[in-house]
Design a protein around this motif. Sequence first.
Motif, mmCIF file in Angstrom:
data_model
loop_
_atom_site.group_PDB
_atom_site.id
_atom_site.type_symbol
_atom_site.label_atom_id
_atom_site.label_comp_id
_atom_site.label_asym_id
_atom_site.label_seq_id
_atom_site.Cartn_x
_atom_site.Cartn_y
_atom_site.Cartn_z
ATOM 1 N N LEU A 82 66.854 -22.235 -15.339
ATOM 2 C CA LEU A 82 68.243 -21.936 -15.721
ATOM 3 C C LEU A 82 68.420 -20.449 -15.985
ATOM 4 N N ARG A 83 67.458 -19.851 -16.660
ATOM 5 C CA ARG A 83 67.548 -18.423 -16.965
ATOM 6 C C ARG A 83 67.550 -17.600 -15.674
ATOM 7 N N GLY A 134 71.122 -15.954 -15.040
ATOM 8 C CA GLY A 134 71.000 -14.532 -15.375
ATOM 9 C C GLY A 134 71.542 -14.251 -16.770
ATOM 10 N N PRO A 135 72.387 -13.227 -16.900
ATOM 11 C CA PRO A 135 72.892 -12.858 -18.227
ATOM 12 C C PRO A 135 73.842 -13.904 -18.819
ATOM 13 N N ARG A 162 73.730 -19.633 -24.535
ATOM 14 C CA ARG A 162 72.800 -19.953 -25.608
ATOM 15 C C ARG A 162 73.336 -19.634 -26.990
ATOM 16 N N LYS A 163 74.203 -18.634 -27.120
ATOM 17 C CA LYS A 163 74.720 -18.232 -28.425
ATOM 18 C C LYS A 163 75.454 -19.370 -29.131
#
Length: 131
Positions: free
Chosen positions: A51-52, A56-57, A63-64
């Motif tokens: 997923l990361r 990407g960003p 996630r926050k």
Amino acid sequence: MFESVGWGEILVLVVAGLFILGPERLPSAAAWLGKTSRQVREYATGARDQLRRELGPEFDELRKPLEDLRGLRDFNPRTAVRRTLFDDDPDPAAPMKPNGYAGPNGSGATTPPAAPRLAPGERPPIDPDAT
């Protein structure tokens, strides 16, 4: 994963495993459980890494909010009520007025409402709709 499991709980599980599985099958069951949990952890790590890579960003932005939700798990209602009722510190998120009074729930009131003084022996007014 098992932060809240103490030695007492582990001991109870081992004793229960001895009674349920017997001493001859308990070591193989423990090995299978360890291997399976390790494999599940590797799958979860691989999925998170994939997923990361793909997001990407945007992954960090996703996630926050999830981290904020994880903070709700540590919410203690008693502490929140005690802090709200007994702390003299105003809410930092509430807009402050020049005299330091934020008003009820951060409303636009500049000063707290003044209660009328009663004469000695005078009965306070009663609201029949409120009682």
